[in-house]
Scaffold this motif. Structure first.
Motif, PDB file in Angstrom:
ATOM      1  N   GLY A 233       0.821  -1.207   0.000  1.00 33.40           N
ATOM      2  CA  GLY A 233       0.000   0.000   0.000  1.00 33.40           C
ATOM      3  C   GLY A 233       0.857   1.259   0.000  1.00 33.40           C
ATOM      4  N   VAL A 234       1.923   1.256   0.801  1.00 34.66           N
ATOM      5  CA  VAL A 234       2.844   2.398   0.832  1.00 34.66           C
ATOM      6  C   VAL A 234       3.429   2.623  -0.569  1.00 34.66           C
ATOM      7  CG1 VAL A 234       5.052   3.222   1.742  1.00 34.66           C
ATOM      8  CG2 VAL A 234       3.398   2.119   3.267  1.00 34.66           C
ATOM      9  N   ALA A 235       3.844   1.540  -1.192  1.00 33.35           N
ATOM     10  CA  ALA A 235       4.419   1.650  -2.536  1.00 33.35           C
ATOM     11  C   ALA A 235       3.399   2.240  -3.503  1.00 33.35           C
ATOM     12  CB  ALA A 235       4.881   0.268  -3.015  1.00 33.35           C
ATOM     13  N   GLY A 236       2.139   1.827  -3.371  1.00 30.77           N
ATOM     14  CA  GLY A 236       1.096   2.329  -4.265  1.00 30.77           C
ATOM     15  C   GLY A 236       0.957   3.837  -4.178  1.00 30.77           C
ATOM     16  N   VAL A 237       0.997   4.349  -2.955  1.00 27.49           N
ATOM     17  CA  VAL A 237       0.863   5.790  -2.756  1.00 27.49           C
ATOM     18  C   VAL A 237       2.048   6.533  -3.384  1.00 27.49           C
ATOM     19  CG1 VAL A 237       0.884   7.573  -0.987  1.00 27.49           C
ATOM     20  CG2 VAL A 237      -0.566   5.553  -0.710  1.00 27.49           C
ATOM     21  N   ILE A 238       3.249   5.973  -3.229  1.00 23.12           N
ATOM     22  CA  ILE A 238       4.430   6.627  -3.814  1.00 23.12           C
ATOM     23  C   ILE A 238       4.341   6.613  -5.345  1.00 23.12           C
ATOM     24  CG2 ILE A 238       6.949   6.601  -3.955  1.00 23.12           C
ATOM     25  CD1 ILE A 238       6.980   5.295  -1.196  1.00 23.12           C
ATOM     26  N   TYR A 239       3.862   5.499  -5.883  1.00 27.17           N
ATOM     27  CA  TYR A 239       3.678   5.434  -7.342  1.00 27.17           C
ATOM     28  C   TYR A 239       2.718   6.533  -7.801  1.00 27.17           C
ATOM     29  CZ  TYR A 239       6.112   1.061  -8.496  1.00 27.17           C
ATOM     30  OH  TYR A 239       7.052   0.121  -8.739  1.00 27.17           O
ATOM     31  N   MET A 240       1.661   6.731  -7.010  1.00 24.29           N
ATOM     32  CA  MET A 240       0.683   7.750  -7.389  1.00 24.29           C
ATOM     33  C   MET A 240       1.353   9.126  -7.434  1.00 24.29           C
ATOM     34  SD  MET A 240      -2.896   8.707  -5.515  1.00 24.29           S
ATOM     35  CE  MET A 240      -2.274   9.507  -4.056  1.00 24.29           C
ATOM     36  N   ALA A 241       2.179   9.416  -6.405  1.00 25.83           N
ATOM     37  CA  ALA A 241       2.872  10.698  -6.372  1.00 25.83           C
ATOM     38  C   ALA A 241       3.851  10.819  -7.537  1.00 25.83           C
ATOM     39  CB  ALA A 241       3.608  10.849  -5.047  1.00 25.83           C
ATOM     40  N   ARG A 242       4.430   9.709  -7.923  1.00 30.03           N
ATOM     41  CA  ARG A 242       5.430   9.737  -8.986  1.00 30.03           C
ATOM     42  C   ARG A 242       4.788   9.960 -10.353  1.00 30.03           C
ATOM     43  NH1 ARG A 242      10.241   8.278 -11.213  1.00 30.03           N
ATOM     44  NH2 ARG A 242      10.394   6.261 -12.270  1.00 30.03           N
ATOM     45  N   PHE A 243       3.683   9.252 -10.594  1.00 31.05           N
ATOM     46  CA  PHE A 243       3.083   9.291 -11.926  1.00 31.05           C
ATOM     47  C   PHE A 243       2.012  10.365 -12.063  1.00 31.05           C
ATOM     48  CE2 PHE A 243       4.142   4.561 -11.987  1.00 31.05           C
ATOM     49  CZ  PHE A 243       5.370   4.795 -12.568  1.00 31.05           C
ATOM     50  N   GLY A 244       1.465  10.846 -10.948  1.00 28.79           N
ATOM     51  CA  GLY A 244       0.363  11.796 -11.034  1.00 28.79           C
ATOM     52  C   GLY A 244      -0.833  11.196 -11.743  1.00 28.79           C
ATOM     53  N   ALA A 245      -0.980   9.906 -11.604  1.00 26.28           N
ATOM     54  CA  ALA A 245      -2.117   9.222 -12.227  1.00 26.28           C
ATOM     55  C   ALA A 245      -2.325   7.904 -11.504  1.00 26.28           C
ATOM     56  CB  ALA A 245      -1.843   8.961 -13.714  1.00 26.28           C
ATOM     57  N   ALA A 246      -3.516   7.348 -11.666  1.00 30.15           N
ATOM     58  CA  ALA A 246      -3.782   6.024 -11.088  1.00 30.15           C
ATOM     59  C   ALA A 246      -4.460   5.161 -12.143  1.00 30.15           C
ATOM     60  CB  ALA A 246      -4.667   6.167  -9.852  1.00 30.15           C
ATOM     61  N   THR A 247      -3.726   4.162 -12.608  1.00 25.66           N
ATOM     62  CA  THR A 247      -4.224   3.297 -13.680  1.00 25.66           C
ATOM     63  C   THR A 247      -4.710   1.974 -13.091  1.00 25.66           C
ATOM     64  OG1 THR A 247      -2.292   4.155 -14.801  1.00 25.66           O
ATOM     65  CG2 THR A 247      -3.608   2.548 -16.010  1.00 25.66           C
ATOM     66  N   PRO A 248      -5.918   1.541 -13.429  1.00 30.55           N
ATOM     67  CA  PRO A 248      -6.443   0.324 -12.796  1.00 30.55           C
ATOM     68  C   PRO A 248      -5.725  -0.956 -13.221  1.00 30.55           C
ATOM     69  CG  PRO A 248      -7.949   1.120 -14.480  1.00 30.55           C
ATOM     70  CD  PRO A 248      -6.895   2.185 -14.311  1.00 30.55           C
ATOM     71  N   THR A 249      -4.869  -0.901 -14.222  1.00 35.37           N
ATOM     72  CA  THR A 249      -4.150  -2.114 -14.628  1.00 35.37           C
ATOM     73  C   THR A 249      -2.703  -2.097 -14.150  1.00 35.37           C
ATOM     74  OG1 THR A 249      -3.649  -1.026 -16.699  1.00 35.37           O
ATOM     75  CG2 THR A 249      -5.520  -2.543 -16.692  1.00 35.37           C
TER      76      THR A 249
END
Lengths: 326, 511
Positions: A233-249
């Motif tokens: 979950g922590v990694a997911g949040v960092i990915y969101m900050a990195r990409f500025g997007a959330a892709t369901p795949t």
């Protein structure tokens, strides 16, 4: 004097085999780097190293949780889905008007709950980790699609202070890498020194014997399962900050890469052994190989094949060494 | 007699790492005889059987079948030579039916693409009925241990063998099942099959066998005709000294101290009921009985490892409320499992980590971190006290011999300075030397005021070591024997509950 020498030697000995494995990995990685520095002028540059580190830093946080879970004798195939779910839940909540920090905490909390649910099925119902997490992988992926209705969430409105987690840097070192190093250092230390984590080794090495030593192995397994999902979950949040997007795949197939790294680094699928440092080295090896293949202009189609072969070779060598020892 | 031996062993040696399991042994099996092979645990009997059966390969020496030198490189090769081994440990496919297990070898070598289940079941039932009326369509996992043992034997009977080796076949059998097995073995002898019979039970050996060979510490000692020796002679050859020297001195009869452990009316609702038990400071209490009688279950329930439905456990006068084994450990009551490798030690972890497993709390400093120095100190002190032979406290337990592994397991129990220590088969499968050391240690512990309870299936151990023995039969305490009443016959009689004349006859043979 003698005692001192002994106790110094002991620290090296403590995970004698593991340290051999780690030293071997370092040698292989260095040899690859040296070879590559001759083959490509772009390899030995800070830019390339930064790119390589970035590429595995966030996954590296998930590897930490996976390694602990492998040591207890479990496995988690759902981490890729959980990374994605944490990302889309946080993203959706932010779009719904919540501030990004609270949204992220909720995303991480929901990931922990997924871990708790898996832990429940493993310890109370008595299913094994493989089946439970296989089901969770599919269910959680489905939840990602439900939350997003199948379309990526655009999060370019995230405040800069939040985006900085994934995109900013300190003295030219990205925060992502710093976070990664801190997480790895903390958990590597805890795994070697904390009493709570020693119980993880006991449980994974011989669950029955652990029970006969008064250790509540179900509790240990439950909390390690929760830990693994929480770190995802922590990694997911960092990915969101990195990409500025959330892709369901996003994150599909990530679990295999992560398990491969941990196993190359010496974690046993039978439980009882593994180190975080080793798992990170495994991750680094895979990353160096990928980077080399790209720089050498090897077709993308070949890359997975080569990575798979490396996994097979690493595990075979380990198996051979263990058998020889006994 | 000038019979040529069907099986002959010459100068056989086998080492496992630094441990010489067999050293230049010989053995001769004549056609149509039942030949007992005796020796303490660790004497090398099972190693020899495994080599004859192709499971292990000898380092040196020859195996001759019918006077021809052979090399038996696999169990399949042994089968082709007509050698069958019934292992001491049960090695059946738990999820397959009895019939499928019995005919596993035959199924494996068949050419037919489909299974003929009707014929399989019919044939298997015929063989099985020779031993016991066990339905052959049952899954093996659903059978009791003694019935599984009978299936193992039935499996060997179906092989068209010339040499049948039975490794402690009666260890898990009831008296009547054992009797039936003996008559079958005698029948095999009539048919010209040669049998190697491994057992610790002198009564069996002397009623069944023709000759006896004794091994000690991996060496050949002697072969005698049964008619020419007494059980005492055999035991003396097995241990190499008088049996009384093997065990430490017992407590003087008037000495027992205060009541340490008191169990009253303990029941678990399944395996045992109404168990009363008292342990006094300074004494070693033995618990005897047949395998499966419920001894381990009682001990585990006393320690909170299994749930109880009624009864009380009091330690040192204080009633215990045990919700988990951890509570028992904190109170000073520890249990050593009989299954050393399965639940006693962590084979892949260092010795030091094994010893500290029982109570990490005492080694944990502030912040929940492990005090490695204290862990090392504890490991060094305890391994030194128990005389564990090892490369260092960082070596994994898998590198140790069985006896030293057991010492590590005991060190783990001692690390918490227990008030009462319950040991389930503390010397099973370890060599004579280590056994003597462990017995001395237990006596020392008892002397220092620790209560010691020993569960053992080895009658000499119960008799030689314990001050008092409780015998369990079918989940109940069948009786108590004071030091003066201890004897193999008395224990067997209580354990089997049968005042059968044949047992008494055998018992008299022993006495």
């Amino acid at each position: 004097m003698h005692a001192e020498i002994k106790s110094a030697g002991r620290r090296i000995n403590f995970a004698h085999l593991a340290s051999m494995r780690e030293a071997g990995l370092i040698v292989i990685i260095l040899a690859l780097c040296i070879a590559m520095s001759f083959a490509s002028p772009h390899f030995l540059t800070w830019g390339n190293f930064r790119a390589m580190l970035m590429s595995f830093s966030i996954e590296g946080i998930v590897v930490v949780g996976m390694t602990v879970l492998l040591i207890v004798g479990g496995i988690d195939l759902s981490v890729g889905s959980v990374v994605c779910f944490s990302m889309v839940v946080s993203g959706a909540l932010f779009l719904a008007g919540l501030d990004p920090w609270t949204a992220s905490l909720i995303g991480i909390g929901v990931s922990a709950l997924i871990g708790a649910a898996m832990g429940f099925f493993v310890t109370v119902i008595g299913l094994n980790h493989f089946i439970t997490s296989l089901a969770a992988m599919v269910i959680v992926r489905g939840m990602c699609l439900v939350v997003t209705k199948g379309t990526p969430l655009s999060l370019f409105t995230l405040p800069p202070a939040f985006k900085a987690i994934g995109q900013g840097s300190f003295n030219n070192i990205p925060y992502v890498i710093l976070i990664f190093i801190v997480v790895v250092a903390i958990f590597d230390f805890l795994l070697r020194r904390a009493t709570a984590f020693r119980k993880v080794f006991y449980t994974g090495s011989n669950e029955k014997a652990a029970q006969f030593s008064g250790i509540r192995t179900n509790q240990v397994k439950f909390w390690v399962t929760v830990l693994c999902s929480t770190l995802a979950g922590v990694a997911g949040v960092i990915y969101m900050a990195r990409f500025g997007a959330a892709t369901p795949t996003f994150g599909a197939g990530m679990e295999l890469n992560i398990i491969a790294a941990a196993v190359i680094g010496g974690a046993s699928l039978n439980g009882g052994s593994g180190t975080i440092f080793g798992a990170i080295l495994g991750m680094a090896l895979l990353s160096v190989v990928t980077s080399s293949l790209i720089l050498l202009d090897v077709s993308v189609y070949w890359q997975d094949m080569i990575k798979g072969c490396i996994l097979l070779a690493a595990v075979s060598i380990d198996h051979f060494l263990h058998r020889k020892k006994s | 007699m000038t019979q040529s031996p069907i099986l002959e062993i010459r100068g056989l040696s086998k080492a496992f790492g630094p441990v010489k399991a067999l050293n230049d042994v010989r053995f001769e099996l004549r056609r149509g005889e039942i030949h007992a092979l005796c020796g303490e645990n660790g004497a090398g009997k099972s190693t020899l059987m495994n080599m004859i059966a192709g499971v292990l390969q000898p380092d040196e020496g020859d195996i001759l079948i019918d006077g021809e030198r052979v090399s038996i490189h696999s169990p399949a090769a042994a089968q082709r030579l007509g050698i069958a081994l019934v292992h001491q440990e049960i090695a059946l496919c738990q999820d397959a039916t009895v019939a499928e297990n019995i005919y596993m070898a035959a199924i494996n070598s068949r050419r037919a693409p489909l299974m003929n289940f009707q014929k399989l079941y019919a044939d298997a039932q015929k063989v099985m009925d020779l031993l016991a009326p066990i339905p052959v369509r049952t899954r093996v996992a659903d059978l009791s241990i003694s019935n599984q043992q009978l299936v193992e034997i039935a499996k060997a009977l179906t092989l068209d063998c010339k040499v049948l080796m039975l490794d402690e076949p009666t260890a898990a059998l009831t008296e009547s099942e054992a009797q039936r097995l003996f008559s079958i073995v005698r029948g095999l002898r009539e048919r010209g099959i040669s049998v190697v019979y491994i057992s610790h039970r002198m009564a069996e050996i002397f009623s069944l066998c023709d000759r006896v060979t004794v091994f000690r510490d991996g060496r050949y000692v002697a072969t005698d005709a049964i008619a020419a020796v007494s059980p005492d002679d055999v035991v003396r050859k097995m241990v190499g000294r008088e049996i009384t020297q093997l065990y430490p001195d017992k407590l003087a009869p008037q000495e027992p101290g205060r009541l340490l452990l008191s169990v009253e009316g303990l029941s678990d609702g399944r395996r045992f009921a109404d168990v009363d038990l008292q342990l006094r400071a300074g004494e070693i209490l033995g618990i005897g009985g047949l395998i499966g009688a419920g001894r381990s279950e009682i001990a585990q329930t006393v320690c909170g490892l299994r749930p109880m439905i009624s009864g009380t456990v009091a330690l040192d006068g204080k009633q215990l409320r045990l919700r988990s084994y951890g509570d028992a450990v904190k109170a000073g009551l520890v249990y050593l499992s009989e299954d050393r490798k399965g639940s006693g030690v962590f084979l892949d972890l260092p010795i030091a980590a094994n010893i500290s497993a029982l109570d990490l709390g005492r080694l944990t400093g502030r912040l929940g971190l492990l005090d490695r120095k204290a862990e090392d100190r504890q490991a060094r002190e305890l391994t030194g006290r128990l005389g564990v032979r090892m490369a260092g406290i960082e070596a994994t337990v898998s590198t140790l011999s069985g006896g030293n592994q057991q010492k590590v397991a005991i060190a783990k129990q001692l690390s918490v300075s227990p008030k009462v220590i319950i040991m389930d088969e503390p010397t099973r499968g370890i060599d004579v030397g280590a056994k003597v050391e462990i017995h001395r240690l237990l006596r020392q512990l008892a002397g220092s005021g620790v209560g010691v309870i020993i569960i053992s299936s080895e009658l000499p151990e119960l008799i030689g070591l314990c001050d008092r023995v409780l015998v369990v039969r079918e989940g109940r305490i069948a009786g108590e024997l004071a030091a003066s009443e201890l004897g193999e016959e008395a224990i067997i009689m209580l354990a089997s509950g049968v005042q059968d004349s044949s047992i008494q006859r055998q018992a008299q043979n022993v006495a």
